[in-house]
Design a protein around this motif. Structure first.
Motif, PDB file in Angstrom:
ATOM      1  N   LYS A  21       3.590   2.756   2.802  1.00 46.20           N
ATOM      2  CA  LYS A  21       4.179   1.789   3.740  1.00 46.20           C
ATOM      3  C   LYS A  21       5.668   2.070   3.986  1.00 46.20           C
ATOM      4  O   LYS A  21       6.123   2.088   5.132  1.00 46.20           O
TER       5      LYS A  21
ATOM      6  N   SER B  56       0.837  -1.192   0.000  1.00 41.21           N
ATOM      7  CA  SER B  56       0.000   0.000   0.000  1.00 41.21           C
ATOM      8  C   SER B  56       0.881   1.254   0.000  1.00 41.21           C
ATOM      9  O   SER B  56       1.955   1.279   0.619  1.00 41.21           O
ATOM     10  N   ALA B  57       0.393   2.285  -0.729  1.00 37.50           N
ATOM     11  CA  ALA B  57       1.153   3.535  -0.832  1.00 37.50           C
ATOM     12  C   ALA B  57       1.360   4.105   0.566  1.00 37.50           C
ATOM     13  O   ALA B  57       0.417   4.197   1.348  1.00 37.50           O
TER      14      ALA B  57
ATOM     15  N   LYS C 201      10.515   6.100  17.173  1.00 38.00           N
ATOM     16  CA  LYS C 201       9.965   5.265  18.253  1.00 38.00           C
ATOM     17  C   LYS C 201      10.974   5.120  19.389  1.00 38.00           C
ATOM     18  O   LYS C 201      10.601   5.050  20.558  1.00 38.00           O
TER      19      LYS C 201
ATOM     20  N   ASN D 289       9.871  -8.156   2.667  1.00 35.77           N
ATOM     21  CA  ASN D 289       9.544  -6.927   3.406  1.00 35.77           C
ATOM     22  C   ASN D 289      10.755  -6.193   3.979  1.00 35.77           C
ATOM     23  O   ASN D 289      10.655  -5.029   4.338  1.00 35.77           O
TER      24      ASN D 289
ATOM     25  N   GLY E 205       5.249   4.649   6.779  1.00 37.94           N
ATOM     26  CA  GLY E 205       5.343   3.564   7.768  1.00 37.94           C
ATOM     27  C   GLY E 205       6.773   3.339   8.248  1.00 37.94           C
ATOM     28  O   GLY E 205       7.019   3.131   9.435  1.00 37.94           O
TER      29      GLY E 205
ATOM     30  N   THR F 137      14.542  -1.628   3.454  1.00 36.81           N
ATOM     31  CA  THR F 137      15.370  -1.084   4.536  1.00 36.81           C
ATOM     32  C   THR F 137      16.866  -1.258   4.248  1.00 36.81           C
ATOM     33  O   THR F 137      17.681  -1.214   5.159  1.00 36.81           O
TER      34      THR F 137
ATOM     35  N   PRO G  34      17.991   1.790  11.352  1.00 39.91           N
ATOM     36  CA  PRO G  34      17.587   0.755  10.385  1.00 39.91           C
ATOM     37  C   PRO G  34      16.552   1.321   9.418  1.00 39.91           C
ATOM     38  O   PRO G  34      16.537   1.005   8.246  1.00 39.91           O
TER      39      PRO G  34
ATOM     40  N   HIS H  27      21.465   4.536  15.823  1.00 37.11           N
ATOM     41  CA  HIS H  27      21.591   3.705  14.628  1.00 37.11           C
ATOM     42  C   HIS H  27      20.222   3.679  13.958  1.00 37.11           C
ATOM     43  O   HIS H  27      19.212   3.477  14.635  1.00 37.11           O
TER      44      HIS H  27
ATOM     45  N   SER I   2      14.266  -8.512  15.732  1.00 40.39           N
ATOM     46  CA  SER I   2      15.355  -7.519  15.666  1.00 40.39           C
ATOM     47  C   SER I   2      14.901  -6.188  16.267  1.00 40.39           C
ATOM     48  O   SER I   2      15.686  -5.487  16.904  1.00 40.39           O
TER      49      SER I   2
HETATM   50  N1  ACO Z   1       0.787   4.014   5.106  1.00 35.77           N
HETATM   51  C1  ACO Z   1       1.413   4.317   6.267  1.00 35.77           C
HETATM   52  N2  ACO Z   1       1.944   3.375   7.079  1.00 35.77           N
HETATM   53  C2  ACO Z   1       1.846   2.087   6.712  1.00 35.77           C
HETATM   54  C3  ACO Z   1       1.206   1.698   5.525  1.00 35.77           C
HETATM   55  C4  ACO Z   1       0.644   2.725   4.701  1.00 35.77           C
HETATM   56  N3  ACO Z   1       0.037   2.462   3.551  1.00 35.77           N
HETATM   57  N4  ACO Z   1       1.264   0.348   5.434  1.00 35.77           N
HETATM   58  C5  ACO Z   1       1.934  -0.088   6.517  1.00 35.77           C
HETATM   59  N5  ACO Z   1       2.291   0.963   7.296  1.00 35.77           N
HETATM   60  C6  ACO Z   1       3.069   0.954   8.545  1.00 35.77           C
HETATM   61  C7  ACO Z   1       2.743  -0.151   9.491  1.00 35.77           C
HETATM   62  O1  ACO Z   1       1.627   0.161  10.287  1.00 35.77           O
HETATM   63  C8  ACO Z   1       4.035  -0.221  10.296  1.00 35.77           C
HETATM   64  O2  ACO Z   1       4.090   0.833  11.220  1.00 35.77           O
HETATM   65  P1  ACO Z   1       4.066   0.567  12.791  1.00 35.77           P
HETATM   66  O3  ACO Z   1       5.179  -0.394  13.077  1.00 35.77           O
HETATM   67  O4  ACO Z   1       4.301   1.899  13.361  1.00 35.77           O
HETATM   68  O5  ACO Z   1       2.726  -0.012  13.074  1.00 35.77           O
HETATM   69  C9  ACO Z   1       5.108   0.086   9.263  1.00 35.77           C
HETATM   70  O6  ACO Z   1       4.422   0.700   8.179  1.00 35.77           O
HETATM   71  C10 ACO Z   1       5.826  -1.138   8.742  1.00 35.77           C
HETATM   72  O7  ACO Z   1       4.853  -2.079   8.357  1.00 35.77           O
HETATM   73  P2  ACO Z   1       4.980  -3.593   8.841  1.00 35.77           P
HETATM   74  O8  ACO Z   1       3.808  -4.357   8.316  1.00 35.77           O
HETATM   75  O9  ACO Z   1       5.282  -3.662  10.290  1.00 35.77           O
HETATM   76  O10 ACO Z   1       6.276  -3.977   8.016  1.00 35.77           O
HETATM   77  P3  ACO Z   1       6.876  -5.400   7.740  1.00 35.77           P
HETATM   78  O11 ACO Z   1       6.635  -6.301   8.877  1.00 35.77           O
HETATM   79  O12 ACO Z   1       6.458  -5.829   6.387  1.00 35.77           O
HETATM   80  O13 ACO Z   1       8.449  -5.039   7.658  1.00 35.77           O
HETATM   81  C11 ACO Z   1      10.417  -4.753   9.049  1.00 35.77           C
HETATM   82  C12 ACO Z   1       9.097  -4.151   8.569  1.00 35.77           C
HETATM   83  C13 ACO Z   1      10.150  -5.934   9.966  1.00 35.77           C
HETATM   84  C14 ACO Z   1      11.181  -3.672   9.801  1.00 35.77           C
HETATM   85  C15 ACO Z   1      11.239  -5.221   7.818  1.00 35.77           C
HETATM   86  O14 ACO Z   1      11.435  -4.159   6.954  1.00 35.77           O
HETATM   87  C16 ACO Z   1      12.585  -5.798   8.212  1.00 35.77           C
HETATM   88  O15 ACO Z   1      12.697  -6.965   8.576  1.00 35.77           O
HETATM   89  N6  ACO Z   1      13.719  -4.994   8.091  1.00 35.77           N
HETATM   90  C17 ACO Z   1      15.055  -5.442   8.408  1.00 35.77           C
HETATM   91  C18 ACO Z   1      15.298  -5.616   9.897  1.00 35.77           C
HETATM   92  C19 ACO Z   1      15.497  -4.322  10.630  1.00 35.77           C
HETATM   93  O16 ACO Z   1      15.764  -3.288  10.065  1.00 35.77           O
HETATM   94  N7  ACO Z   1      15.408  -4.369  11.980  1.00 35.77           N
HETATM   95  C20 ACO Z   1      15.649  -3.223  12.845  1.00 35.77           C
HETATM   96  C21 ACO Z   1      16.753  -3.390  13.862  1.00 35.77           C
HETATM   97  S1  ACO Z   1      18.087  -4.423  13.350  1.00 35.77           S
HETATM   98  C22 ACO Z   1      19.028  -3.712  12.051  1.00 35.77           C
HETATM   99  O17 ACO Z   1      19.524  -2.660  12.178  1.00 35.77           O
HETATM  100  C23 ACO Z   1      19.205  -4.463  10.805  1.00 35.77           C
END
Ligand code: ACO
Length: 453
Positions: A33, A30-31, A257, A154, A37, A158, A250, A248, A208
């Motif tokens: 995210k 979704s646009a 947050k 997903n 997000g 990042t 990600p 840091h 993570s």
């Molecule tokens: N408009 C606005 N916001 C949206 C939309 C939209 N259309 N769609 C989703 N969102 C929001 C969600 O509500 C969520 O926000 P919230 O967490 O505040 O509720 C956010 O966007 C992300 O959506 P999720 O469904 O939680 O994302 P997903 O689970 O698909 O992936 C994740 C996110 C887990 C961070 C993934 O990108 C990932 O694994 N990244 C690598 C690991 C990482 O960076 N970890 C952090 C610490 S470790 C490190 O540094 C590597």
């Protein structure tokens, strides 16, 4: 030596990026995210012309040239990275190509790695060397770089790529606070790279985030305790002690947050009778236990709102490069320092206390602080660093946009060619920034050669 700290800073990011709004559409999510997000606008990436060696060669040579540092002035050189292309030969030894021709081989240090924390570990080593009996009066140079790529899915939005070089020495304009570091080190399988045939990590995204926030809680509380032990008469540390707080990154939303989380910890540490009126709606959370609240949306939402103005003042300015390039891994938190320095007028930066939280999955984390010098006169160390970084904003804008389809093909081709020899890169070098090193060939013996634009 007095005032050991940062004497010079150079950041490098690749000359191409993918637009996160376009990636959202291409990935069929979704646009909003990735942009709202996750808080990301653009993601920098490397094509087949760049690897960990070239990133480090580029940033190191640019720092030496921009600050007119002579190779013989560097007595320690250490690289922090998690982009491993050789299990034995360090990237540091590759960088010796910049020093050897000048007759300089007496340079300590080797590579350091643990996910995004390697740069901080290298930096701590550099500071320790300058403060030690082994120090010979020369500078220590810390280089942190990574190519952060994820498999399709997903985590891919990042990613990021880039490098930073940090010159450490005495009488610095950015001085590390002594005896004030708090660390949290644990064993966790949140993000790791066990597959030697792939550039991609194995990631448990949710774990993570939990690990990151829990490490932050621990480091912050411990930092507070250490300050209290050092200066028992002073008020306990809260966010008000810091003019800027760097994390840091990600992805930028996690940083916001995290800032809210520190505001929440300050609130929990405040006796109920002293909670200010503005926090009266939060009183119902006052008995909460930190470890039960990593994914509490009510608490997160409330404290993001309560800390919003403070976040915009103390942390938002440090997210410029993180938002435009993405997670560069080891350089990420130090790109935050660069962003801070180029986002505020020098008069506002003078004398600032800057908190720095570094996190690397697996996991290693530290929270420490530095103090910015007060001398803002032209020619002062601080004004030199800031003016040397004046190229950053224009280079961010000077990058060219690549479509998600072509970006995906670049990553697919990196996958196909990972550890394949002999290998001759195909990508054009025309759009690279001047002074960038690029890979020309990997021969049958896996030996890599580079040239410079
Ligand atoms: N408009 C606005 N916001 C949206 C939309 C939209 N259309 N769609 C989703 N969102 C929001 C969600 O509500 C969520 O926000 P919230 O967490 O505040 O509720 C956010 O966007 C992300 O959506 P999720 O469904 O939680 O994302 P997903 O689970 O698909 O992936 C994740 C996110 C887990 C961070 C993934 O990108 C990932 O694994 N990244 C690598 C690991 C990482 O960076 N970890 C952090 C610490 S470790 C490190 O540094 C590597």
């Amino acid at each position: 030596p007095r005032d050991v700290g940062i004497r010079a800073l150079e950041v490098y990011f690749p000359a191409q990026y993918v637009e996160q709004t376009e990636l959202e559409a291409y990935d069929g999510v979704s646009a909003g995210k990735y942009t709202i997000g996750l808080g990301q606008s653009r993601m920098g990436f490397c094509n087949d012309r760049e690897d960990i060696n070239s990133l480090c060669l580029t940033v190191t040579s640019r720092l030496l040239e921009r600050y007119e540092i002579k190779p013989r002035d560097v007595g320690r050189l250490e690289v922090g990275t998690e982009t491993i292309i050789d299990k034995s030969k360090s990237v540091k030894t590759v960088l010796m190509q910049l020093f050897e021709p000048h007759g300089c081989t007496d340079i300590e240090g080797a590579d350091t790695s643990n996910a995004c924390y390697g740069g901080t570990a290298a930096l701590f080593n550099a500071v320790a060397w300058v403060e030690s009996s082994a120090w010979d009066g020369r500078f220590a140079l810390v280089v942190a770089a990574d190519n952060a790529v994820y498999s399709i899915g997903n985590a891919r939005p990042t990613g990021g790529a880039g490098a930073i070089a940090i010159l450490v020495g005495p009488d610095a304009p950015l001085v590390f606070d002594r005896g004030l570091r708090a660390s949290c080190m644990r064993h966790a399988y949140d993000f790791y790279k066990p597959n030697m045939r792939s550039e991609y990590p194995t990631v448990d995204g949710k774990l993570s985030i939990r690990c990151y926030l829990s490490a932050l809680d621990n480091c912050y509380q411990l930092y507070r305790e250490k300050v209290k032990r050092k200066s028992p008469g002073e008020n306990p540390v809260t966010l008000t002690n810091f003019n800027a707080m760097l994390f840091h990154s990600p992805y930028c939303k996690l940083v916001q947050k995290s800032f809210a989380r520190l505001a929440f910890i300050d609130f929990l540490n405040t006796p109920e009778s002293q909670i200010p009126d503005s926090y009266k709606d939060a009183v119902k959370f006052h008995a909460a236990k930190l470890e039960d609240t990593y994914f509490s949306q009510d608490i997160e939402k409330m404290f993001m709102q309560l800390s919003k103005a403070d976040f915009e003042q103390k942390t938002q300015p440090s997210l410029l490069i993180a938002n435009q390039v993405g997670n560069m891994y080891t350089p990420s938190v130090y790109s935050g320092l660069v962003s801070l320095l180029i986002s505020k007028p020098i008069s506002e930066l003078a004398g600032n206390k800057v908190g720095i939280f570094s996190y690397g999955s697996g996991l290693c984390s530290s929270l420490y602080s530095l103090t910015i010098a007060r001398d803002t006169r032209e020619g002062s160390g601080l004004s030199k660093i800031i003016s040397a970084l004046s190229y950053v904003k224009s280079q961010l804008e000077g990058r060219h946009c690549v479509s998600p389809k072509d970006y995906t093909e670049v990553l697919a081709s990196r996958e196909r060619n990972c550890h394949v020899v002999p290998f001759t890169p195909q990508s054009s070098i025309d759009d690279m920034f001047p002074g960038t090193y690029y890979l020309t060939q990997v021969d049958e013996q896996y030996r890599r050669t580079y040239k410079r634009v």
